[in-house]
Design an enzyme around this catalytic site. Structure first.
Site, PDB file in Angstrom:
ATOM      1  N   SER A 118       1.361   0.855  -9.083  1.00 14.32           N
ATOM      2  CA  SER A 118       0.501   0.651  -7.919  1.00 14.32           C
ATOM      3  C   SER A 118      -0.290   1.755  -7.679  1.00 14.32           C
ATOM      4  CB  SER A 118       1.433   0.225  -6.531  1.00 14.32           C
ATOM      5  OG  SER A 118       2.649   1.455  -6.834  1.00 14.32           O
ATOM      6  N   HIS A 139      -1.740  -5.171 -10.809  1.00 10.07           N
ATOM      7  CA  HIS A 139      -1.108  -5.063  -9.764  1.00 10.07           C
ATOM      8  C   HIS A 139      -0.784  -6.132  -8.754  1.00 10.07           C
ATOM      9  CE1 HIS A 139      -0.543  -2.470  -5.751  1.00 10.07           C
ATOM     10  NE2 HIS A 139       0.582  -2.737  -6.002  1.00 10.07           N
ATOM     11  N   GLU A 151      -4.409  -6.960  -8.018  1.00  6.94           N
ATOM     12  CA  GLU A 151      -5.454  -5.909  -8.395  1.00  6.94           C
ATOM     13  C   GLU A 151      -5.693  -5.821  -9.778  1.00  6.94           C
ATOM     14  OE1 GLU A 151      -6.101  -2.142  -5.513  1.00  6.94           O
ATOM     15  OE2 GLU A 151      -4.296  -2.384  -5.845  1.00  6.94           O
ATOM     16  N   ASN A 189      -3.223   0.759  -2.350  1.00  8.45           N
ATOM     17  CA  ASN A 189      -2.389   1.820  -1.724  1.00  8.45           C
ATOM     18  C   ASN A 189      -3.221   3.188  -1.359  1.00  8.45           C
ATOM     19  OD1 ASN A 189       0.329   0.839  -1.970  1.00  8.45           O
ATOM     20  ND2 ASN A 189       0.071   0.899  -3.945  1.00  8.45           N
TER      21      ASN A 189
END
Length: 295
Positions: A118, A139, A151, A189
């Protein structure tokens, strides 16, 4: 692609295995711990039972999904014949680099190697692999069987061909893939973690309590879950690891983890997984909530 190897039977790993298996792929679920594999398979079975109870899948779907998953405790055995390997181990750069070094030795040069990281650099992970053009980030979001987003992170050397294969594969899983480039935290993130960290700073500075902070964000901003509850759900140790990666990568103080977060992780208060974080998830609290339903 027919056969997928998934490394790590934890929350993300078993969710990824579940998703691929339910979509008809043969899945080789790998973990060094037999206990973790048993726990992961039990979680998959429980999640399938919930889906069955809601009427979203049939009993035949449940049986086929479980049958499609084979477990292994040895990476070399587990990756034999895999068209794609998805690494979903703990968010630790040294651990991931070690796993990819093993994959480089054990897998065919045609095998696509993906990581569910991540925040850690795909380019760095690919640097320990022959033919780094086959290394890519996938991800997934938690809970994997439900969340639509994936992702897709291109490392500096990731090829157009591999990117297209993984984008198309994600769509076959019923997901919505979004291609992003390789910078610390990627998109999800890089935006989410500073918000969670700021919520923790707000609590640390005694601006408001846990309930009040989460209520403001849920009712005022339309978030389905408050930031402190979400941090508990993700795992405070995972949040800390991601913030550290971004802080090191950008050298920007806005990514520095709040001291409260650091201390909670040191104290073993990691959120849902440990039974306590910003909220109490202990068995006694669960029993208390159940008993209140009958009062």
């Amino acid at each position: 692609m027919k056969t997928i190897a998934v490394i790590g039977a934890g929350t993300m790993g078993n969710g990824i295995a579940h998703t691929f298996a339910q979509s008809g792929f043969i899945v080789k679920l790998i973990d060094v711990s037999e206990k973790s594999l048993d726990k992961g398979m039990a979680t998959i079975a429980a999640n399938l039972d919930r889906m069955l109870a809601k009427g979203t899948i049939t009993q035949e779907d449940v049986a086929k999904t479980i049958t499609n998953i084979i477990t292994y405790t040895d990476i070399k055995d587990g990756v034999v014949g895999a068209d794609l390997v998805v690494e979903a181990a703990t968010e630790n750069v040294e651990l991931k680099l070690n796993i990819f070094k093993q994959l480089n030795e054990a897998c065919s040069h045609n095998t696509i190697l993906a990581t569910n990281t991540s925040s850690i650099s795909i380019t760095q992970i690919g640097s320990v692999v022959t033919h780094p053009e086959r290394v890519i980030g996938m991800h997934f979001m938690n809970p994997v069987p439900i969340m639509k987003l994936v992702e897709i992170i291109r490392g500096y050397n990731t090829s157009d061909e591999v990117t297209k294969i993984i984008m198309d594969l994600s769509e076959k899983l019923g997901k919505v893939p979004v291609e992003v480039n390789d910078y610390p935290g990627f998109v999800a993130n890089r935006i989410l973690m500073p918000m969670l960290n700021e919520a923790i700073e707000t609590l640390y500075n005694k601006v408001a309590g846990v309930y009040e902070i989460d209520t403001v964000m849920k009712l005022g901003m339309g978030h389905p879950m408050g930031p402190l509850q979400l941090a508990d759900f993700i795992g405070l140790d995972v949040c800390l690891a991601i913030l550290n990666v971004m802080y090191e990568g950008f050298k920007n103080p806005k990514y520095a983890p709040c001291p409260l977060l650091v201390n909670m992780v040191r104290a073993g208060k990691l959120g849902v997984k440990s039974g306590e974080g910003f909220y109490d998830y202990s068995e006694s609290k669960k029993a208390e909530k159940i008993s209140k339903q009958f009062i």
